[in-house]
Design a protein around this motif. Structure first.
Motif, PDB file in Angstrom:
ATOM      1  N   UNK A 119       5.253  29.031  23.868  1.00 33.94           N
ATOM      2  CA  UNK A 119       4.126  28.575  24.694  1.00 33.94           C
ATOM      3  C   UNK A 119       3.531  27.293  24.117  1.00 33.94           C
ATOM      4  N   UNK A 120       3.362  27.257  22.801  1.00 37.73           N
ATOM      5  CA  UNK A 120       2.812  26.059  22.156  1.00 37.73           C
ATOM      6  C   UNK A 120       3.771  24.880  22.296  1.00 37.73           C
ATOM      7  N   UNK A 121       5.068  25.131  22.133  1.00 35.43           N
ATOM      8  CA  UNK A 121       6.060  24.069  22.266  1.00 35.43           C
ATOM      9  C   UNK A 121       6.123  23.540  23.703  1.00 35.43           C
ATOM     10  N   UNK A 122       6.022  24.425  24.665  1.00 36.00           N
ATOM     11  CA  UNK A 122       6.017  24.010  26.071  1.00 36.00           C
ATOM     12  C   UNK A 122       4.795  23.152  26.375  1.00 36.00           C
ATOM     13  N   UNK A 123       3.660  23.527  25.831  1.00 42.05           N
ATOM     14  CA  UNK A 123       2.423  22.755  26.053  1.00 42.05           C
ATOM     15  C   UNK A 123       2.541  21.353  25.477  1.00 42.05           C
ATOM     16  N   UNK A 124       3.081  21.223  24.274  1.00 45.56           N
ATOM     17  CA  UNK A 124       3.198  19.897  23.668  1.00 45.56           C
ATOM     18  C   UNK A 124       4.223  19.053  24.416  1.00 45.56           C
ATOM     19  N   UNK A 125       5.310  19.651  24.860  1.00 45.24           N
ATOM     20  CA  UNK A 125       6.307  18.886  25.610  1.00 45.24           C
ATOM     21  C   UNK A 125       5.739  18.371  26.933  1.00 45.24           C
ATOM     22  N   UNK A 126       4.961  19.200  27.611  1.00 45.81           N
ATOM     23  CA  UNK A 126       4.331  18.771  28.866  1.00 45.81           C
ATOM     24  C   UNK A 126       3.346  17.642  28.619  1.00 45.81           C
ATOM     25  N   UNK A 127       2.577  17.751  27.549  1.00 44.42           N
ATOM     26  CA  UNK A 127       1.592  16.711  27.231  1.00 44.42           C
ATOM     27  C   UNK A 127       2.288  15.396  26.866  1.00 44.42           C
ATOM     28  N   UNK A 128       3.404  15.482  26.154  1.00 43.44           N
ATOM     29  CA  UNK A 128       4.172  14.275  25.813  1.00 43.44           C
ATOM     30  C   UNK A 128       4.700  13.620  27.085  1.00 43.44           C
ATOM     31  N   UNK A 129       5.226  14.404  27.989  1.00 44.47           N
ATOM     32  CA  UNK A 129       5.741  13.872  29.255  1.00 44.47           C
ATOM     33  C   UNK A 129       4.621  13.200  30.044  1.00 44.47           C
ATOM     34  N   UNK A 130       3.479  13.849  30.126  1.00 47.42           N
ATOM     35  CA  UNK A 130       2.334  13.274  30.845  1.00 47.42           C
ATOM     36  C   UNK A 130       1.900  11.947  30.225  1.00 47.42           C
ATOM     37  N   UNK A 131       1.828  11.915  28.896  1.00 45.10           N
ATOM     38  CA  UNK A 131       1.401  10.685  28.215  1.00 45.10           C
ATOM     39  C   UNK A 131       2.419   9.565  28.432  1.00 45.10           C
ATOM     40  N   UNK A 161       3.675   4.503  30.467  1.00 40.87           N
ATOM     41  CA  UNK A 161       4.852   3.699  30.782  1.00 40.87           C
ATOM     42  C   UNK A 161       5.830   3.584  29.624  1.00 40.87           C
ATOM     43  N   UNK A 162       5.570   4.303  28.553  1.00 44.50           N
ATOM     44  CA  UNK A 162       6.467   4.301  27.392  1.00 44.50           C
ATOM     45  C   UNK A 162       7.614   5.281  27.642  1.00 44.50           C
ATOM     46  N   UNK A 163       8.778   5.017  27.059  1.00 44.14           N
ATOM     47  CA  UNK A 163       9.873   5.980  27.170  1.00 44.14           C
ATOM     48  C   UNK A 163       9.468   7.314  26.521  1.00 44.14           C
ATOM     49  N   UNK A 164       9.801   8.411  27.178  1.00 44.25           N
ATOM     50  CA  UNK A 164       9.389   9.723  26.707  1.00 44.25           C
ATOM     51  C   UNK A 164       9.869  10.004  25.289  1.00 44.25           C
ATOM     52  N   UNK A 165      11.121   9.671  25.006  1.00 45.10           N
ATOM     53  CA  UNK A 165      11.658   9.962  23.677  1.00 45.10           C
ATOM     54  C   UNK A 165      10.904   9.202  22.591  1.00 45.10           C
ATOM     55  N   UNK A 166      10.441   7.990  22.898  1.00 44.36           N
ATOM     56  CA  UNK A 166       9.674   7.222  21.917  1.00 44.36           C
ATOM     57  C   UNK A 166       8.313   7.867  21.678  1.00 44.36           C
ATOM     58  N   UNK A 167       7.704   8.354  22.743  1.00 43.31           N
ATOM     59  CA  UNK A 167       6.420   9.045  22.595  1.00 43.31           C
ATOM     60  C   UNK A 167       6.615  10.301  21.755  1.00 43.31           C
ATOM     61  N   UNK A 168       7.653  11.066  22.062  1.00 49.85           N
ATOM     62  CA  UNK A 168       7.900  12.300  21.307  1.00 49.85           C
ATOM     63  C   UNK A 168       8.120  12.011  19.825  1.00 49.85           C
ATOM     64  N   UNK A 169       8.913  11.031  19.511  1.00 44.76           N
ATOM     65  CA  UNK A 169       9.175  10.700  18.104  1.00 44.76           C
ATOM     66  C   UNK A 169       7.899  10.217  17.412  1.00 44.76           C
ATOM     67  N   UNK A 170       7.089   9.434  18.099  1.00 41.68           N
ATOM     68  CA  UNK A 170       5.835   8.961  17.510  1.00 41.68           C
ATOM     69  C   UNK A 170       4.875  10.126  17.254  1.00 41.68           C
ATOM     70  N   UNK A 171       4.834  11.079  18.181  1.00 41.01           N
ATOM     71  CA  UNK A 171       3.979  12.258  18.007  1.00 41.01           C
ATOM     72  C   UNK A 171       4.455  13.060  16.802  1.00 41.01           C
ATOM     73  N   UNK A 172       5.745  13.287  16.694  1.00 41.45           N
ATOM     74  CA  UNK A 172       6.283  14.061  15.577  1.00 41.45           C
ATOM     75  C   UNK A 172       6.009  13.363  14.246  1.00 41.45           C
ATOM     76  N   UNK A 173       6.203  12.060  14.199  1.00 38.68           N
ATOM     77  CA  UNK A 173       5.918  11.307  12.970  1.00 38.68           C
ATOM     78  C   UNK A 173       4.443  11.411  12.607  1.00 38.68           C
ATOM     79  N   UNK A 174       3.567  11.215  13.590  1.00 37.70           N
ATOM     80  CA  UNK A 174       2.131  11.263  13.330  1.00 37.70           C
ATOM     81  C   UNK A 174       1.684  12.653  12.893  1.00 37.70           C
ATOM     82  N   UNK A 175       2.267  13.691  13.482  1.00 38.56           N
ATOM     83  CA  UNK A 175       1.884  15.061  13.141  1.00 38.56           C
ATOM     84  C   UNK A 175       2.316  15.424  11.722  1.00 38.56           C
TER      85      UNK A 175
END
Length: 78
Positions: free
Chosen positions: A38-50, A55-69
């Motif tokens: 449930x937590x993983x699904x929520x973060x993936x949805x939020x990454x997609x929305x962001x 206008x950023x590529x989704x994979x770049x947003x995901x990698x930036x989130x993981x690095x920042x976290x």
């Protein structure tokens, strides 16, 4: 890339849920696995929305989130 704090918090929460799987089995494991999913699904949805909104590529947003976290923090699974 500017990553909102709420995305970082969601990623950390998902990783904390994943880390709690260690040492569990049976029903406890399955209940914790559902909480993690449930937590993983929520973060993936939020990454997609962001990514869509920014206008950023989704994979770049995901990698930036993981690095920042994980920046400066220990892996919660250890």
């Amino acid at each position: 890339m500017d990553i909102p704090d709420d995305l970082i918090a969601l990623e950390r929460a998902a990783e904390e849920q994943r880390a709690r799987l260690a040492g569990l089995d049976g029903e406890e494991y399955e209940a914790q696995r559902r909480a993690w999913r449930q937590a993983a699904t929520a973060v993936q949805a939020a990454i997609t929305d962001h990514a869509t909104a920014s206008g950023e590529p989704r994979y770049k947003v995901e990698m930036a989130v993981k690095r920042a976290a994980r920046h400066g923090d220990e892996d919660p699974a250890e």
